[in-house]
Write an enzyme that holds these catalytic residues in place. Structure first.
Site, short mmCIF file in Angstrom:
data_model
loop_
_atom_site.label_atom_id
_atom_site.label_comp_id
_atom_site.label_asym_id
_atom_site.label_seq_id
_atom_site.Cartn_x
_atom_site.Cartn_y
_atom_site.Cartn_z
N CYS B 88 0.86 -1.18 0.00
CA CYS B 88 0.00 0.00 0.00
C CYS B 88 0.89 1.23 0.00
O CYS B 88 1.40 1.65 1.03
CB CYS B 88 -0.91 -0.01 1.23
SG CYS B 88 -2.02 1.38 1.30
N LEU B 89 1.13 1.76 -1.18
CA LEU B 89 2.02 2.91 -1.30
C LEU B 89 1.43 3.81 -2.38
O LEU B 89 1.15 3.35 -3.48
CB LEU B 89 3.43 2.42 -1.69
CG LEU B 89 4.50 3.47 -1.88
CD1 LEU B 89 4.78 4.22 -0.59
CD2 LEU B 89 5.79 2.83 -2.37
#
Lengths: 562, 154
Positions: B88-89
């Site tokens: 999750c970036l």
């Protein structure tokens, strides 16, 4: 989602923090890699600052002669490196698209690359932005300057796209308003039916006929000869005709929702307020409705009293009968936590059998069946009671409407709900429990409460509650008609004293029951009271019967007694 | 355009390797759009000494859209799904721009590991719970253990 400052990513590319970083790619090719040794003795390639590069250039050339030519090209200050496709100007061919520098920073790119990127940003199905309705922001990733595109303009294209965008924004409001309109008109239709059920065809039509007239009124026709003033007058007149009966348009659709709402505890706080609202907003032109002293009361008056009647009845029931009911219910519960006193025979046996798995299984199964039945019964009762509440509300709405009409017709036909019955609304919740106990089950002592909760919250129960609430006006109307058969004819037949007045035919009634609405009101109330009485009797009888159960001894020959 | 740019990036990586990315190579020679990488656990963190395998898939309209990257080696991090390796970036989703490359994105992932992550949008609920409860010692111990079990010793 974790986020990093955008530039950080490219800065870490340089292990040397002193290196100035502008474009992420530019420095990479501008400074030649130098082999060096780090503290942990791992071989790393570090980019040295420019001065060191100069010093070590000789070594590097010696080490990697095949690359030196390329390095030379990279060092060229005129060298451009596209930040999108990463190719540099030395690779340009005649087919390559021209270079563009759309922002003040060092990033340059091929026009074709930029246009591809912009097209991807603007692609409607590939929007990574949240606000997909507005045009995406096209900005340089480095300096955040907006990148401007000169686009050919076309009025038709712009207009169509603008309409498309507007249409996209209107989808949700449009869907919502269609839904609301559907609900409004179904509530209106249902409200009309319940008015007829409670008031009968004659009075019901008197209440509702403005709706019919307005619905069938021919639309305003505009001809060329009309002046704008005439047009506006026509529109104003049509609007006023509708506004005159605003109580009908608001009140009748509200009957259904209020009936359903009144089944909840919300109604306890809300219903007593409605009559006040009703009296405050009613037309001063219908003095009859405020006449507290006459008998029979006007329909408005009668229906306005229903919420208070309901509260009083509920209070009475809670004070006098609810504790007994609870006691009876408790008596038929398995004596898990209670004294063995009331369940001597059957329960004891079941308890003993508890060890056997068969019995254990049987218990729960029976339980489920029972719960189901109970639910149905309990819900119907609940519904009816609730409907009473609802009726009260509905009645008030109807009353409002009736009052609105009352100005024209002195006999405000008050819409009757069997509101009196509404008082029972709270009782039904308790009723279901008693039925469960019919079969001694492994239920917990707290079963009554649990049962109530289940009744209130299972989807089936909610649906049944709503249906029951909506059915109540019809039930009240039917009960009112049944009264005709049981009561002396003179009580239920209207007497015409002064057949006609200038306002219309006027009836002088001796009692509530001479009017259809009055019979509906009384019938509804009686229905609720009767139902409560029957339920209480059943519960009491069940408790008594439970106490008298006995297990029958086996009379035949015994087996296995060898 | 995608493969041409990828060749450039790989050339640049070979000429100028990154301290974070130890290996970056196509899984097979005839398909440049599936890459594999080995990322070094950042020093002075609980991931130190771990070597993490990642799989990188390049979309056809790269670099307009970001590469999709996920961990093959289980990575215990609040913003990494321990089972699927999903990361999750925001760089991999909304804030991607073509100015990034595969290598700089991998470095951002390493930086995400070093920065400790954002426990408020977790993919690893257990670790995020520890962090939100303030049990930094416990969280670091868990990460160290998972790094030792999964990312070391091969």
């Amino acid at each position: 989602m974790a986020s990093l400052p955008p530039r950080q990513a490219s800065q870490t590319q340089r292990t040397n923090p002193d290196q100035p970083s502008n474009a992420p790619q530019q420095p990479q090719s501008a400074s030649p890699p130098v082999r060096t040794r780090s503290e942990d003795s791992q071989t790393l390639f570090l980019n040295k600052p420019e001065e060191e590069v100069a010093a070590s250039e000789a070594i590097q050339d010696a080490e990697r002669p095949q690359e030196s030519q390329k390095q030379g090209a990279d060092d060229d200050p005129n060298e451009k490196n596209c930040w999108i496709c990463f190719s540099d100007s030395s690779e340009d061919t005649p087919d390559t698209s021209p270079w563009r520098s759309p922002c003040p920073c060092a990033l340059v790119a091929h026009e074709a690359c930029l246009l591809d990127w912009v097209a991807d940003l603007e692609a409607p199905n590939n929007r990574r932005r949240n606000d997909y309705l507005s045009a995406p922001k096209i900005e340089c990733p480095q300096c955040k300057t907006e990148i401007k595109l000169a686009r050919p303009q076309n009025l038709v294209v712009d207009a169509v796209r603008g309409i498309e965008r507007l249409g996209g924004q209107l989808v949700t409001p449009g869907a919502v308003s269609i839904l609301v309109g559907t609900l409004y008109h179904s509530s209106m239709a249902w409200g009309v039916q319940s008015i007829y059920a409670v008031f009968g065809s004659e009075d019901g039509y008197r209440i509702l006929h403005p709706l019919v007239q307005n619905a069938l009124r021919a639309p305003i026709e505009f001809t060329n000869t009309m002046t704008s003033r005439q047009i506006s007058q026509e529109i104003l007149r049509a609007t006023l005709v509708h506004l005159q009966h605003w109580r009908l348009y608001i009140g009748i659709p509200l009957i259904a929702p209020v009936l359903v709402l009144s089944r909840t505890t919300l109604a306890d706080a809300m219903l007593p307020v409605l009559p006040i609202v009703f009296f405050v907003t009613q037309n001063a032109t219908s003095p009859e409705t405020i006449d507290f002293g006459t008998w029979p009361p006007s329909a408005s008056m009668a229906f306005a009293m229903v919420p208070y009647l309901r509260s009083a009845y509920n209070y009475y029931y809670r004070q006098v009968w609810a504790p007994k009911e609870r006691q009876w219910l408790k008596a038929i519960q398995p004596r898990l936590n209670q004294d063995a006193g009331n369940a001597e025979g059957g329960n004891g046996e079941q308890g003993a059998a508890g060890g056997e798995q068969d019995m254990g299984n049987l218990g729960p199964r029976e339980d489920d069946d029972n719960v189901f039945e109970v639910r149905i019964d309990g819900n119907i009762w609940e519904d009816w009671e609730d409907t009473d509440d609802e009726d009260a509300a509905a009645a008030q709405q109807a009353i409002d409407a009736a009052i609105a009409q009352a100005a024209q017709q002195p006999h405000g036909q008050e819409p009757l709900g069997d509101n009196a019955n509404a008082e029972g609304a709270e009782q039904p919740a308790q009723n279901p429990d008693p039925q469960q106990p019919q079969q001694p089950q492994p239920q917990q002592p707290a079963a009554p409460a649990g049962g109530e909760r289940r009744l209130s919250f299972s989807p089936t129960a909610i649906a049944e509650t709503v249906l029951g609430a909506l059915m109540f006006p019809a039930i009240a109307g039917v009960s009112g008609e049944l009264l005709k058969f049981w009561l002396p004819r003179s009580w239920t037949t209207p007497v015409f004293n002064t057949p006609y007045t200038f306002l219309g035919r006027r009836r002088i009634g001796r009692g509530l029951l001479q009017e259809k609405w009055g019979r509906s009101l009384v019938g509804g109330c009686l229905f609720v009271v009767l139902k409560d009485a029957v339920m209480l009797y059943v519960r009491w009888k069940m408790a008594e019967m439970h106490r008298k159960r006995r297990v029958v001894d086996w009379n035949g020959p015994r087996r296995g007694r060898a | 355009m995608a493969s041409k740019r990828l060749v450039k990036e790989l050339q640049t990586f070979h000429r100028d390797p990154s301290s974070a990315v130890l290996v970056l190579e196509p899984v097979s020679d005839d398909d440049l759009t599936n890459l594999r990488a080995v990322l070094k656990g950042p020093d002075d963190t609980a991931y130190e000494g771990g070597l993490f395998n990642l799989s990188i898939t390049i979309p056809p309209n790269y670099p307009s859209t970001p590469p999709s990257i996920h961990f093959l080696t289980p990575c215990c991090h609040p913003n990494v799904n321990f089972k699927t390796g999903e990361i999750c970036l925001d760089l991999l989703k909304t804030s991607w721009t073509p100015a990034y490359g595969v290598v700089s994105t991998l470095e951002a992932v390493q930086q995400l590991m070093g920065a400790g992550g954002e426990p408020d949008s977790p993919l690893n609920i257990d670790l995020a719970k520890l962090l939100r409860a303030g049990d930094l010692v416990g969280a670091e111990g868990l990460v160290r253990l998972m790094t030792r079990v999964h990312a070391m010793g091969r």
